[in-house]
Design an enzyme around this catalytic site. Structure first.
Site, mmCIF file in Angstrom:
data_model
loop_
_atom_site.group_PDB
_atom_site.id
_atom_site.type_symbol
_atom_site.label_atom_id
_atom_site.label_comp_id
_atom_site.label_asym_id
_atom_site.label_seq_id
_atom_site.Cartn_x
_atom_site.Cartn_y
_atom_site.Cartn_z
ATOM 1 C CD GLU A 149 -2.609 -1.239 2.582
ATOM 2 O OE1 GLU A 149 -3.379 -1.982 2.990
ATOM 3 O OE2 GLU A 149 -2.293 -0.099 3.626
ATOM 4 C CB CYS B 238 2.587 7.275 3.834
ATOM 5 S SG CYS B 238 3.039 6.098 4.863
ATOM 6 C CB CYS C 268 6.568 -5.661 9.234
ATOM 7 S SG CYS C 268 7.543 -4.827 10.268
ATOM 8 C CB CYS D 110 0.060 1.289 8.230
ATOM 9 S SG CYS D 110 1.389 -0.110 8.080
#
Ligand code: SAH
Ligand code: SF4
Length: 344
Positions: free
Chosen positions: A88, A102, A109, A329
């Site tokens: 994204e 961003c 992660c 996020c």
């Protein structure tokens, strides 16, 4: 790592086109098309010979979804990469003409923070620099140039150090977007050795550190990385960064009701940060998959902010924008997954 065209510098593109039997200056033209004009389709690189255009592939990724918030200021892009990974990127405009992108630096992660949708997905792979820069280029328009880039999307940028740095060098390249380093901010969960390495690079980029708790006990529960690099070491590395670059470090503190938003913790945070060249960004929690985590009330957030300010620590409550388009996020990817559109 093998780089796609958007991940290559002019010299490298020159070598590449030379290997295809073209004069070297064509490489520089390709760089300018991609990084200055945001053109990712070789067929649109109109001053290149057709034969060369046919042999170039600037990007293998495709846009899955693009959402624009009701106020028109925030938009979000879901990109599918060549191997099916989805990432994204978010664009945030202000009425004053600022346009911040961003970017994500990893698919998933590995750090596993409990309040983070991306972290709860686990880690898939590092992005290469071209995949990072491409997220910015896909939002670039002639009418409204990109003014700022923040490395605050999916992933831990300092765990993908070389490609993140390469992306920064590409974004600041004089033949490309030529962003000022001061207009780039990188956010980290606190990878101490890489924070020190970054300080030594001599860049003027902004550093944001995700803190979220003023003591090791609580921070270790929220962010497992704290067991490896506890608060004292993270703050020492941040101080070192501020000293080397002369730039104020930001601390990110996501307010979670009943978890880290008490007045006692605010006072503890004052103790910790007092007298430092820093700023605290208080972030209202965005929805996660954990039903026990909630954003703090506005009242609570204001009290927390006031405590910090009274204690001499500059703090601001960050406005949560783009809620209607799942701008936080990992949220859009999660929503797509729920709709059964994704094979993750
Ligand atoms: N991995 C890096 C950068 C990406 S996350 C880091 O953690 O710093 C960008 C910021 O969003 C971090 O401060 C992170 O802690 C915060 N964040 C993650 N999940 C969130 C949520 N559900 N609500 C609010 N902020 C969140
Ligand atoms: Fe990774 Fe940052 Fe999410 Fe933590 S907050 S899991 S470091 S992306």
């Amino acid at each position: 790592m093998n780089h796609s065209l958007p991940g290559l510098f002019p010299e490298e593109l020159e070598t590449l086109v030379a290997s295809l039997g073209e004069p070297a200056y064509r490489g520089r033209q390709v760089f300018e098309w991609i990084h200055r004009h945001g053109v990712l389709t070789p067929q649109d690189m109109t001053n290149l010979p057709r034969g060369l255009r046919d042999r170039l592939i600037a990007s293998n990724s495709e846009e899955v979804r693009r959402l624009v918030s009701v106020d028109g200021l925030t938009s979000k892009l879901l990109l599918r990469l060549h191997d099916g990974q989805e990432i994204e990127a978010v664009q945030m405009n202000t009425e004053t003409g600022r346009k911040t992108i961003c970017v994500s630096t990893q698919a998933g992660c590995a750090i596993g923070c409990v309040f983070c949708v991306t972290g709860q997905f686990g880690f898939a792979r590092n992005l290469e620099a071209g995949e990072v820069v491409e997220q910015v280029l896909r939002f670039a328009t002639v009418e409204r140039p990109v003014t700022n880039v923040v490395f605050m999307g999916m992933g831990e940028p300092l765990a993908n150090y070389d490609e993140a740095l390469r992306a920064i060098r590409l974004l600041t390249h004089p033949l490309g977007l030529h962003l000022g380093a001061r207009r780039i901010t990188l956010s980290t969960s606190g990878l101490v050795p890489q924070m020190r390495q970054l300080a030594a690079e001599g860049f003027q980029i902004g550093l944001a550190v995700s803190l979220h708790a003023p003591n090791d006990d609580l921070r270790s529960r929220l962010m497992p990385i704290n067991k490896r690099w506890p608060i004292a070491e993270v703050i020492a590395a941040a101080d070192h960064y501020a000293e080397r670059t002369g730039r104020r470090v930001s601390y990110e503190y996501t307010l979670m009701a009943g978890v880290n938003d008490s007045s006692e913790l605010a006072s503890e945070l004052v103790e910790l940060l007092h007298g430092r060249l820093c700023h605290v960004n208080l972030i209202p929690l965005n929805p996660t998959q954990d039903p026990s985590l909630h954003a703090s009330s506005a009242d609570r957030a204001l009290t927390f902010e006031r405590r910090l300010r009274e204690g001499g620590v500059p703090a601001t409550i960050r406005v949560n924008r783009g809620r209607d388009i799942l701008a936080a996020c990992g949220q859009l990817r999660l929503a797509e997954k729920k709709r059964g559109r994704m094979a993750v």
